[in-house]
Design a protein around this motif. Sequence first.
Motif, short mmCIF file in Angstrom:
data_model
loop_
_atom_site.label_atom_id
_atom_site.label_comp_id
_atom_site.label_asym_id
_atom_site.label_seq_id
_atom_site.Cartn_x
_atom_site.Cartn_y
_atom_site.Cartn_z
N GLN A 242 -11.53 35.93 -29.45
CA GLN A 242 -11.91 35.53 -28.25
C GLN A 242 -12.27 36.52 -27.28
N GLU A 243 -11.44 37.66 -27.30
CA GLU A 243 -11.67 38.61 -26.46
C GLU A 243 -13.06 39.49 -26.75
N PRO B 52 -14.93 45.35 -25.19
CA PRO B 52 -13.58 44.71 -25.47
C PRO B 52 -12.41 45.68 -25.37
N VAL B 53 -11.44 44.92 -25.04
CA VAL B 53 -9.99 45.52 -24.94
C VAL B 53 -9.15 44.79 -26.08
N PHE C 245 -18.59 40.60 -24.88
CA PHE C 245 -20.06 40.30 -25.16
C PHE C 245 -20.78 39.92 -24.05
N ILE C 246 -20.25 38.52 -23.83
CA ILE C 246 -20.98 37.60 -22.78
C ILE C 246 -20.90 38.51 -21.49
#
Length: 244
Positions: free
Chosen positions: A228-229, A240-241, A234-235
């Motif tokens: 999900q992250e 990302p983390v 991306f969106i």
Amino acid sequence: RNIILSNPRKRNALSLSMLQSLKEDLLHDVKSKDLRVIVISAEGPVFCSGHDLKELASEDDVKHHSQVFEICAEVMTLIQKLPVPVIAKVNGLATAAGCQLVASCDIAVASANSQFATPGVNIGLFCSTPAVALGRSLPRKVALEMLFTGEPLSAQEALMHGLVSKVVPEDKLEEETMKISRKICESSKSVLALGKATFYRQITQDLNTAYKMTTQVMVDNLTLRDGQEGIEAFIQKRKPVWSH
């Protein structure tokens, strides 16, 4: 993590003690969040010469021989069961079970002067266990030519037939291996672990079964926190983390 075969006087032979150490090193702290990739390399001009033939010299010691081959098979299959990618960094000659070790790794980077052979047939001990890994990495006719003749493949031939993933000049070997390792470290450990396990499961299945299984895995992947992250990042056009 770096695992270095360091018995160059014995051509880094996979003696029983070497195999036991290799197994321990591969399993060490494997669940740690910090462990992201394992690199197997070696000291000296021979990456690995395979089994220690002195251990196989006496025909009486069947129990010992079984132990050697059993732990060897265990180590080779363990590499593919580990949750992190395993890279063989090859500089020099890899023969018999040493060639099997390269074929069993997820990725293999070799220097241009490396060579790969299964010469057991020449000494009356056919490379039947190396053939398992070789036959799954190479086209059948290439694998069988190696097994029947014992003749080595050059690094370029190994690359052409898919035994290794990259060939670089010797002085670039460390740099190239680190480049791949760093790229792997940018991804989520949990996502990579899922992907690696799934890859090896589907590769032995027929097409329909493989698609059915991987379809479910993609759905499962979306339920992972890092799944999900990654999509949210991306969106939102950000890095990302990962929680790993």
